[in-house]
Scaffold this motif. Sequence first.
Motif, PDB file in Angstrom:
ATOM      1  N   ARG A 143       0.812  -1.226   0.000  1.00 29.61           N
ATOM      2  CA  ARG A 143       0.000   0.000   0.000  1.00 29.61           C
ATOM      3  C   ARG A 143       0.839   1.267   0.000  1.00 29.61           C
ATOM      4  N   LEU A 144       2.128   1.156   0.431  1.00 24.35           N
ATOM      5  CA  LEU A 144       2.977   2.345   0.458  1.00 24.35           C
ATOM      6  C   LEU A 144       3.743   2.543  -0.849  1.00 24.35           C
ATOM      7  N   GLY A 145       3.699   1.537  -1.733  1.00 25.77           N
ATOM      8  CA  GLY A 145       4.401   1.708  -3.017  1.00 25.77           C
ATOM      9  C   GLY A 145       5.911   1.675  -2.876  1.00 25.77           C
ATOM     10  N   ALA A 146       6.438   0.671  -2.165  1.00 26.36           N
ATOM     11  CA  ALA A 146       7.883   0.512  -1.992  1.00 26.36           C
ATOM     12  C   ALA A 146       8.449  -0.384  -3.084  1.00 26.36           C
ATOM     13  N   SER A 147       9.757  -0.316  -3.305  1.00 28.86           N
ATOM     14  CA  SER A 147      10.368  -1.189  -4.301  1.00 28.86           C
ATOM     15  C   SER A 147      11.678  -1.838  -3.824  1.00 28.86           C
ATOM     16  N   ILE A 148      12.521  -1.109  -3.111  1.00 32.60           N
ATOM     17  CA  ILE A 148      13.808  -1.687  -2.684  1.00 32.60           C
ATOM     18  C   ILE A 148      13.587  -2.807  -1.674  1.00 32.60           C
TER      19      ILE A 148
ATOM     20  N   PRO B  60       7.970  15.512 -11.714  1.00 30.97           N
ATOM     21  CA  PRO B  60       7.238  14.308 -11.324  1.00 30.97           C
ATOM     22  C   PRO B  60       8.241  13.182 -11.101  1.00 30.97           C
ATOM     23  N   THR B  61       7.826  12.144 -10.403  1.00 31.51           N
ATOM     24  CA  THR B  61       8.656  10.949 -10.265  1.00 31.51           C
ATOM     25  C   THR B  61       8.182   9.931 -11.289  1.00 31.51           C
ATOM     26  N   TYR B  62       9.042   9.658 -12.258  1.00 36.27           N
ATOM     27  CA  TYR B  62       8.741   8.664 -13.296  1.00 36.27           C
ATOM     28  C   TYR B  62       9.716   7.507 -13.134  1.00 36.27           C
ATOM     29  N   MET B  63       9.230   6.329 -12.983  1.00 37.34           N
ATOM     30  CA  MET B  63      10.088   5.138 -12.834  1.00 37.34           C
ATOM     31  C   MET B  63      11.194   5.398 -11.791  1.00 37.34           C
ATOM     32  N   GLY B  64      10.789   6.014 -10.697  1.00 40.29           N
ATOM     33  CA  GLY B  64      11.703   6.160  -9.564  1.00 40.29           C
ATOM     34  C   GLY B  64      12.689   7.295  -9.640  1.00 40.29           C
TER      35      GLY B  64
ATOM     36  N   PHE D  70      19.684   8.832 -21.040  1.00 37.64           N
ATOM     37  CA  PHE D  70      19.376   7.613 -20.303  1.00 37.64           C
ATOM     38  C   PHE D  70      18.022   7.744 -19.605  1.00 37.64           C
ATOM     39  N   ALA D  71      17.733   8.932 -19.099  1.00 37.80           N
ATOM     40  CA  ALA D  71      16.453   9.137 -18.403  1.00 37.80           C
ATOM     41  C   ALA D  71      15.277   8.925 -19.359  1.00 37.80           C
ATOM     42  N   ARG D  72      15.466   9.292 -20.627  1.00 38.49           N
ATOM     43  CA  ARG D  72      14.398   9.056 -21.614  1.00 38.49           C
ATOM     44  C   ARG D  72      14.149   7.558 -21.768  1.00 38.49           C
ATOM     45  N   PHE D  73      15.239   6.789 -21.826  1.00 42.95           N
ATOM     46  CA  PHE D  73      15.111   5.327 -21.856  1.00 42.95           C
ATOM     47  C   PHE D  73      14.393   4.839 -20.600  1.00 42.95           C
ATOM     48  N   LYS D  74      14.839   5.329 -19.439  1.00 43.43           N
ATOM     49  CA  LYS D  74      14.207   4.947 -18.164  1.00 43.43           C
ATOM     50  C   LYS D  74      12.700   5.149 -18.225  1.00 43.43           C
ATOM     51  N   ASP D  75      12.282   6.314 -18.699  1.00 44.39           N
ATOM     52  CA  ASP D  75      10.846   6.600 -18.744  1.00 44.39           C
ATOM     53  C   ASP D  75      10.141   5.659 -19.722  1.00 44.39           C
ATOM     54  N   TRP D  76      10.808   5.359 -20.822  1.00 48.57           N
ATOM     55  CA  TRP D  76      10.217   4.449 -21.809  1.00 48.57           C
ATOM     56  C   TRP D  76       9.976   3.064 -21.219  1.00 48.57           C
ATOM     57  N   THR D  77      10.842   2.662 -20.273  1.00 49.55           N
ATOM     58  CA  THR D  77      10.681   1.312 -19.721  1.00 49.55           C
ATOM     59  C   THR D  77       9.376   1.145 -18.947  1.00 49.55           C
ATOM     60  N   SER D  78       8.642   2.222 -18.735  1.00 50.71           N
ATOM     61  CA  SER D  78       7.334   2.053 -18.068  1.00 50.71           C
ATOM     62  C   SER D  78       6.435   1.143 -18.903  1.00 50.71           C
ATOM     63  N   SER D  79       6.664   1.094 -20.217  1.00 49.23           N
ATOM     64  CA  SER D  79       5.885   0.191 -21.082  1.00 49.23           C
ATOM     65  C   SER D  79       6.204  -1.273 -20.760  1.00 49.23           C
ATOM     66  N   ARG D  80       7.453  -1.558 -20.388  1.00 48.99           N
ATOM     67  CA  ARG D  80       7.825  -2.931 -20.009  1.00 48.99           C
ATOM     68  C   ARG D  80       7.327  -3.228 -18.605  1.00 48.99           C
ATOM     69  N   TRP D  81       7.360  -2.192 -17.768  1.00 48.24           N
ATOM     70  CA  TRP D  81       6.936  -2.335 -16.374  1.00 48.24           C
ATOM     71  C   TRP D  81       5.447  -2.707 -16.283  1.00 48.24           C
ATOM     72  N   GLN D 117      12.228  -1.422  -9.218  1.00 47.30           N
ATOM     73  CA  GLN D 117      10.854  -1.125  -9.629  1.00 47.30           C
ATOM     74  C   GLN D 117      10.375  -2.188 -10.622  1.00 47.30           C
ATOM     75  N   HIS D 118      11.269  -2.639 -11.477  1.00 45.15           N
ATOM     76  CA  HIS D 118      10.916  -3.685 -12.448  1.00 45.15           C
ATOM     77  C   HIS D 118      10.868  -5.080 -11.818  1.00 45.15           C
ATOM     78  N   GLY D 119      11.163  -5.180 -10.527  1.00 43.87           N
ATOM     79  CA  GLY D 119      11.170  -6.497  -9.884  1.00 43.87           C
ATOM     80  C   GLY D 119      12.397  -7.316 -10.233  1.00 43.87           C
ATOM     81  N   MET D 120      13.469  -6.630 -10.636  1.00 43.49           N
ATOM     82  CA  MET D 120      14.714  -7.320 -10.988  1.00 43.49           C
ATOM     83  C   MET D 120      15.551  -7.574  -9.732  1.00 43.49           C
ATOM     84  N   ILE D 121      16.531  -8.464  -9.863  1.00 38.36           N
ATOM     85  CA  ILE D 121      17.430  -8.845  -8.771  1.00 38.36           C
ATOM     86  C   ILE D 121      18.767  -8.153  -9.035  1.00 38.36           C
ATOM     87  N   TRP D 122      19.309  -7.459  -8.041  1.00 35.26           N
ATOM     88  CA  TRP D 122      20.482  -6.605  -8.275  1.00 35.26           C
ATOM     89  C   TRP D 122      21.797  -7.287  -7.905  1.00 35.26           C
TER      90      TRP D 122
END
Lengths: 194, 194, 194, 194
Positions: A143-148, B60-64, D70-81, D117-122
């Motif tokens: 509900r808080l929108g966390a990710s890390i 705004p915050t977009y993708m973190g 790179f930030a433009r790419f980051k924002d584009w990844t919302s489509s994958r998200w 945010q994408h649910g990836m493992i770091w």
Amino acid sequence: MSKVAIVYHSGFGHTQALAEAVAAGARAVASTSVSLIPVAEAEARAAELDAADAIVFGSPTYMGGLSAEFARFKDWTSSRWMQGAWRNKLAAGFTVSASWNGDKHNTLYQLLTLAVQHGMIWIGLGLPPGNNSSTGSIADLNRLGASIGAMGQANADQGVEGIAASDFKTFEALGRRVAEATQRWHEAPQRLAA
Amino acid sequence: MSKVAIVYHSGFGHTQALAEAVAAGARAVASTSVSLIPVAEAEARAAELDAADAIVFGSPTYMGGLSAEFARFKDWTSSRWMQGAWRNKLAAGFTVSASWNGDKHNTLYQLLTLAVQHGMIWIGLGLPPGNNSSTGSIADLNRLGASIGAMGQANADQGVEGIAASDFKTFEALGRRVAEATQRWHEAPQRLAA
Amino acid sequence: MSKVAIVYHSGFGHTQALAEAVAAGARAVASTSVSLIPVAEAEARAAELDAADAIVFGSPTYMGGLSAEFARFKDWTSSRWMQGAWRNKLAAGFTVSASWNGDKHNTLYQLLTLAVQHGMIWIGLGLPPGNNSSTGSIADLNRLGASIGAMGQANADQGVEGIAASDFKTFEALGRRVAEATQRWHEAPQRLAA
Amino acid sequence: MSKVAIVYHSGFGHTQALAEAVAAGARAVASTSVSLIPVAEAEARAAELDAADAIVFGSPTYMGGLSAEFARFKDWTSSRWMQGAWRNKLAAGFTVSASWNGDKHNTLYQLLTLAVQHGMIWIGLGLPPGNNSSTGSIADLNRLGASIGAMGQANADQGVEGIAASDFKTFEALGRRVAEATQRWHEAPQRLAA
């Protein structure tokens, strides 16, 4: 059998209650054993930490960061770091505070930093954000929108009874995710050079 | 007369509405002039930014993190950085996203980093956290419990009408705080070496 | 007379030596009095902290963050936070560790977070990065290229003698900057509502 | 066969040279195929990203954060998200700038935030810090002492020839580590719920 250790500090019981939810989530995964270790016992139970396949770190957020008690544990881990004892283990983290944000992000970032210094692999929360549309509610998972990692919230004037049921479920989901990832990671250990 | 510039990017109107609240708060302070500058106009209006006593950054915050449009502005500011044009100005920041946390912290931290690279002085939100006790509610000022800057939240499926009245008041409070600090800072400018 | 307090933890002497450099820089500004307070004395000397116009925070970076001793001080400051005792004071920060990066950024970010939670105004380092062109060297001011606060580096197997002369000068510059900003801020205190 | 994609932006060639070092390190691991994708091609080559087992993100640090490109790419990844397309893939990151610190930490943190945010493992860098004792030197692996990802440094007035040989080796080590982790993770994919 894969082994998940959860090491945490709890000042007023909230973090402990949520650590137990993480433990319950991990235990629900077959062939997983779970150690729940308060930071005060970490030094005495170092062998359990060293033997774990994954370590989940939990600290309340006090004044925008790790509690002093958790920080003492953090500093102590330099003894494990010197030996590379936790290298390539999995890691994850959680925190709780009274505010919805309250700089909890910062605490999770500290836990992540600690983990990557040890050469650990970080498992984020892995849940989409809830409670962020007009059909959502605080009953949503995450509900808080966390990710890390997992974030919980409990009012400053309430004890464990102030933690939302959805937070308990969110923390259980983190425990389950870590245990599942640990089994997957555990099956082919020869692949990553020590 | 002290001058506050607010430079922001808004993709869907939320950040603009909140930028206007910051502007309203700043304008309510006597002897303060306010420039509201969308990032698309920043280069053409560079003289207004250079003349400002304080610059408030909003994305705004977009993708973190920062939106690409705001990041383009950020990169452009290297031309001001080369000249030390914004050194010792005051700075502050704000962001908005759909989730209660949603890594908004990260965006504010980016804005802070930009400001300190320019040698600016950072004015945080300066409001105690609201909505964090059993007598609190989302009608409280600073209902999200932010500290570095102002955080707003609006559901993903709503426009500006989805922003809570308390968020507008919180952003106004930031504008007022920045304008007051600017007047105070502005009165004895000879004291800090350029 | 404006008052600058420097509160720090030093495990092996490096942070103390650098805290003294910050103090020397601040004392070089006319009409400035400086208190140098080890965290172990902070509670007993709380009145000095409460009376200060600016507080500079210093912690070594241990395992990627604040030392446990500094974190204990951080948690103790919740007593000041409850009273808003440090609201609108100026703040700055510094850290030191063995590595060139070594996650020192993280420690400074913690110090910044602590300060903005208290409603303080953050003074960054304010020096351009040195040692980043083919004509630069480690003798440059700000040889590490920090911006949020001052960063020092000393080899893990050396004591205070391992700190570069340029680091001492960088930390002095931070002290001077804080003292100058404090005088400027101090001259028109009525402008910002308590 | 496991697949590693490296997606990067390079403004002046430094990041590209280092991206190629990451690729070389990954290719040195048997049964690994590597895609090297400039952000300008990311949308057209989305299928390669979606098919990858691991994605390594690389951006220069401009004004303390991700480049606008790179930030433009980051924002584009919302489509994958939205589709959860990258969930449970592995991820890692790298950056380069002129200063030794230069807020590079911040850029890596942005890349980490995007990944979780994408649910990836770091996968962090996994190398102990070099160049931090009296017997160390800038020829050491990980001479900057990074942990979240790989950090490179090149003087502001130099091109690719300004990158230290040790930085190339450090970035190769990151590529190798990611490829090894990918093979290990890839062998038991059924264990983690999609």
